[in-house]
Write an enzyme that holds these catalytic residues in place. Structure first.
Site, PDB file in Angstrom:
ATOM      1  N   HIS A 174       0.857  -1.188   0.000  1.00  0.00           N
ATOM      2  CA  HIS A 174       0.000   0.000   0.000  1.00  0.00           C
ATOM      3  C   HIS A 174       0.888   1.231   0.000  1.00  0.00           C
ATOM      4  CE1 HIS A 174      -3.164   2.824   1.160  1.00  0.00           C
ATOM      5  NE2 HIS A 174      -4.019   1.882   0.803  1.00  0.00           N
ATOM      6  N   ASP A 200      -7.902  -5.406   0.181  1.00  0.00           N
ATOM      7  CA  ASP A 200      -8.359  -6.264  -0.924  1.00  0.00           C
ATOM      8  C   ASP A 200      -7.986  -7.719  -0.764  1.00  0.00           C
ATOM      9  OD1 ASP A 200      -7.556  -3.406  -2.636  1.00  0.00           O
ATOM     10  OD2 ASP A 200      -9.567  -4.256  -2.636  1.00  0.00           O
TER      11      ASP A 200
HETATM   12  C1  SDX Z   1      -6.270   0.025  -2.795  1.00  0.00           C
HETATM   13  O1  SDX Z   1      -4.485   4.540  -1.972  1.00  0.00           O
HETATM   14  C2  SDX Z   1      -5.419   3.908  -1.334  1.00  0.00           C
HETATM   15  O2  SDX Z   1      -5.798   4.276  -0.248  1.00  0.00           O
HETATM   16  C3  SDX Z   1      -6.002   2.722  -2.088  1.00  0.00           C
HETATM   17  C4  SDX Z   1      -7.004   1.883  -1.315  1.00  0.00           C
HETATM   18  C5  SDX Z   1      -8.298   2.652  -1.045  1.00  0.00           C
HETATM   19  O3  SDX Z   1      -9.010   2.271  -0.117  1.00  0.00           O
HETATM   20  O4  SDX Z   1      -8.619   3.567  -1.842  1.00  0.00           O
HETATM   21  O5  SDX Z   1      -6.445   1.467  -0.089  1.00  0.00           O
HETATM   22  C6  SDX Z   1      -7.423   0.647  -2.114  1.00  0.00           C
HETATM   23  O6  SDX Z   1      -6.046   0.355  -3.923  1.00  0.00           O
HETATM   24  C7  SDX Z   1      -5.389  -0.911  -2.027  1.00  0.00           C
HETATM   25  C8  SDX Z   1      -4.158  -1.399  -2.882  1.00  0.00           C
HETATM   26  C9  SDX Z   1      -4.659  -2.543  -3.768  1.00  0.00           C
HETATM   27  N1  SDX Z   1      -3.605  -2.904  -4.756  1.00  0.00           N
HETATM   28  C10 SDX Z   1      -3.005  -4.106  -4.680  1.00  0.00           C
HETATM   29  O7  SDX Z   1      -3.163  -4.920  -3.752  1.00  0.00           O
HETATM   30  C11 SDX Z   1      -2.121  -4.393  -5.877  1.00  0.00           C
HETATM   31  C12 SDX Z   1      -0.769  -4.939  -5.381  1.00  0.00           C
HETATM   32  N2  SDX Z   1      -0.076  -3.827  -4.708  1.00  0.00           N
HETATM   33  C13 SDX Z   1       0.893  -3.075  -5.475  1.00  0.00           C
HETATM   34  O8  SDX Z   1       0.473  -2.838  -6.792  1.00  0.00           O
HETATM   35  C14 SDX Z   1       1.390  -1.845  -4.696  1.00  0.00           C
HETATM   36  O9  SDX Z   1       1.681  -2.283  -3.430  1.00  0.00           O
HETATM   37  C15 SDX Z   1       0.564  -0.592  -4.607  1.00  0.00           C
HETATM   38  C16 SDX Z   1       0.159  -0.078  -5.941  1.00  0.00           C
HETATM   39  C17 SDX Z   1      -0.651  -0.825  -3.775  1.00  0.00           C
HETATM   40  C18 SDX Z   1       1.432   0.476  -3.919  1.00  0.00           C
HETATM   41  O10 SDX Z   1       2.486   0.724  -4.768  1.00  0.00           O
HETATM   42  P1  SDX Z   1       3.593   1.845  -4.411  1.00  0.00           P
HETATM   43  O11 SDX Z   1       3.275   2.565  -3.164  1.00  0.00           O
HETATM   44  O12 SDX Z   1       3.811   2.659  -5.642  1.00  0.00           O
HETATM   45  O13 SDX Z   1       4.839   1.008  -4.054  1.00  0.00           O
HETATM   46  P2  SDX Z   1       5.902   0.488  -5.080  1.00  0.00           P
HETATM   47  O14 SDX Z   1       5.214  -0.072  -6.290  1.00  0.00           O
HETATM   48  O15 SDX Z   1       6.916   1.558  -5.264  1.00  0.00           O
HETATM   49  O16 SDX Z   1       6.520  -0.756  -4.274  1.00  0.00           O
HETATM   50  C19 SDX Z   1       7.662  -0.605  -3.471  1.00  0.00           C
HETATM   51  C20 SDX Z   1       8.404  -1.925  -3.644  1.00  0.00           C
HETATM   52  C21 SDX Z   1       8.744  -2.246  -5.104  1.00  0.00           C
HETATM   53  O17 SDX Z   1       9.882  -3.114  -5.068  1.00  0.00           O
HETATM   54  P3  SDX Z   1      11.375  -2.434  -5.281  1.00  0.00           P
HETATM   55  O18 SDX Z   1      11.299  -1.592  -6.529  1.00  0.00           O
HETATM   56  O19 SDX Z   1      11.625  -1.640  -4.024  1.00  0.00           O
HETATM   57  O20 SDX Z   1      12.311  -3.639  -5.406  1.00  0.00           O
HETATM   58  O21 SDX Z   1       7.553  -3.009  -3.203  1.00  0.00           O
HETATM   59  C22 SDX Z   1       7.293  -3.865  -4.323  1.00  0.00           C
HETATM   60  C23 SDX Z   1       7.586  -3.078  -5.578  1.00  0.00           C
HETATM   61  O22 SDX Z   1       7.949  -3.956  -6.635  1.00  0.00           O
HETATM   62  N3  SDX Z   1       5.858  -4.211  -4.228  1.00  0.00           N
HETATM   63  C24 SDX Z   1       5.374  -5.436  -4.382  1.00  0.00           C
HETATM   64  C25 SDX Z   1       4.003  -5.313  -4.163  1.00  0.00           C
HETATM   65  N4  SDX Z   1       3.694  -4.036  -3.896  1.00  0.00           N
HETATM   66  C26 SDX Z   1       4.861  -3.348  -3.942  1.00  0.00           C
HETATM   67  N5  SDX Z   1       5.986  -6.605  -4.696  1.00  0.00           N
HETATM   68  C27 SDX Z   1       5.180  -7.673  -4.769  1.00  0.00           C
HETATM   69  N6  SDX Z   1       3.842  -7.655  -4.567  1.00  0.00           N
HETATM   70  C28 SDX Z   1       3.216  -6.494  -4.268  1.00  0.00           C
HETATM   71  N7  SDX Z   1       1.909  -6.454  -4.075  1.00  0.00           N
END
Ligand code: SDX
Length: 436
Positions: free
Chosen positions: A313, A371
């Protein structure tokens, strides 16, 4: 917002004139540095794609502390709202800033109940879609289409219009989601029944048929009401920011909310509940718990493009408090429906345990979000996977409206118009085609 006695001083190593930037405090949470005069005074923009360090507005609706895993709606902890209130009380709170008393709750519930029907013409709108259209494609169309039916409440700058369109949207979303579902399975639409509660009405419109009486299941109704509460608002997330930016042009509330529906659909946002359940089903099909190690390996391999859906998140760097409540609801619903041995729930808990002990997730502070478990609950109560995000949109509509109204009600608001760092071609002349 309260001016802080601390100032931010911006200086440049090339001797350009430094400037002091005011710092403001909120009631809780990070202070903000006011950069509104930056461009006028320095000719420079700030650069923050994805808005990792940018407060786009001030708000008094929802507060999140990502490190503590805390979520407050108008100051009330989500844990207290999910156990002591129902969704319509939460709607009243988000819209008006205070929980309703008995009379206010009765009047508000009555108002919403008496707006649950949609214009009969809506049925013909649905007929334009293929039966197998994704429900979020249908919902994006239906919600935007509402503005074609309610010309008497489309002036966003008129407080009365804002009030009636808020009631209409909150009241009609369950009817529209149920219609999208019925249209997809080829069953007749079920009209709302005013004697039922908001969530019970939704279950009846979803699962009843004209062929027999239908009695809503109390466990299912309570679980849905809690799902609605947990998804009602969440600060300046992507879809809420979309609604604010869209509404800042002065467009009507229905169009602005339709933009929120479209944004929520994405798998990185509200589409994650559908993607999380599909992920669990894929692991289950591949062999279940023994295959978790292999799956986690793929997630860690950047080239796989695979993410652990329902984890991570932007704000929560601790457990999402909604995920905890959703996991509790999972236990309650599965026990009540005799599905304690639901293999997908067991798989989800095994996956969560392994992920939370794995340094890849721990070092990146990746915890389950709302989720991760919501899909299991919805699947257990008979909601098809493709409808999960539409139900998220149903619940989030009140948050979008509250945030939109807060913006429009702010005398300082302007149309949102971000700038850019341009790195394309500088001015050049066209050559005749023979010379290209
Ligand atoms: C919702 O914003 C809100 O409040 C949203 C929400 C709401 O109520 O409105 O809470 C609802 O959208 C919840 C989130 C649902 N999405 C998912 O579950 C999809 C999976 N999650 C990822 O796509 C991600 O965690 C995000 C999009 C939620 C957050 O992404 P960020 O903050 O941009 O973080 P990032 O992509 O920069 O990740 C940081 C690191 C990265 O690795 P490195 O580059 O440091 O090596 O963490 C990794 C990412 O690759 N990473 C994950 C991951 N999420 C982040 N790796 C594996 N699985 C994941 N789910």
């Amino acid at each position: 917002m309260t001016p802080s006695d601390v100032k931010a001083t911006l200086s440049f190593s090339d001797g350009s004139p430094a400037m002091d930037l005011p710092v403001y405090k909120g009631s809780v949470g990070p202070d903000v540095i006011d950069i509104r005069k930056l461009y006028a005074q320095t000719g420079k923009f700030t650069y923050d794609p994805g808005f990792l360090s940018t407060a786009a507005c001030q708000s008094s609706i929802t507060y999140i502390d990502g490190d503590k895993g805390e979520l407050l709606y108008r100051g009330y902890p989500i844990e207290q709202l999910a156990t002591n209130c129902d969704y319509l009380e939460t709607c009243y709170l988000l819209l008006n800033g205070e929980l309703p008393n008995e009379t206010q709750k009765k009047d508000f519930t009555g108002l919403v109940t008496n707006h649950t029907m949609v214009n009969e013409q809506m049925q013909f709108f649905l007929r334009g879609f293929r039966r197998d259209a994704h429900p979020m494609a249908v919902m994006t169309g239906l919600v935007g289409g509402l503005s074609a039916f309610y010309h008497d409440s489309t002036d966003i700058n008129n407080p009365e219009h804002r009030e009636i369109s808020a009631i209409r949207l909150i009241a009609k979303m369950p009817t529209l989601v149920a219609m999208a579902y019925k249209y997809g399975i080829g069953q007749p639409y079920i009209y709302p029944k005013n004697e039922l509660s908001y969530a019970a009405n939704f279950t009846r419109m979803m699962f009843a048929t004209p062929c027999e009486d239908y009695t809503p299941n109390d466990v299912v109704v309570r679980a849905l009401d809690r799902i609605f509460i947990l998804h009602a608002d969440h600060e300046q997330n992507a879809s809420t920011s979309t609604v604010r930016l869209c509404g800042s042009s002065g467009t009507n509330p229905f169009a602005a909310i339709a933009a929120g529906v479209a944004c929520l659909w994405g798998p990185a946002h509200g589409g994650a509940n559908e993607a999380a359940l599909t992920m669990l089903e894929d692991i289950q099909r591949a062999g279940g718990v023994e295959k978790i190690g292999e799956f986690i390996k793929q997630v860690k391999d950047k080239n796989s493009g695979i993410k652990l859906m329902g984890f991570g998140h932007r704000v929560y760097k601790n457990y999402d408090p909604r995920a905890k409540l959703m996991r509790e609801t999972c236990h309650e619903v599965l026990d009540a429906l005799g599905l304690q041995n639901d293999p997908l729930f067991k798989l989800a808990m095994a996956l969560e345990k392994i992920a939370l002990e794995d340094d890849y997730f721990v070092s990146r502070k990746l915890y389950p979000n709302v989720d991760f478990y919501s899909g299991i609950v919805q699947r257990a109560i008979g909601i098809p996977v493709s409808l999960f995000t539409a139900i998220f949109a149903l619940a989030r509509t009140v948050g979008w409206i509250a945030q939109l109204n807060e913006m429009i009600g702010d005398p300082e608001y302007k149309i949102g118009r971000p700038r850019q760092l341009f790195n394309g071609s500088v001015a050049r002349n066209i050559k005749p085609i023979a010379q290209r």
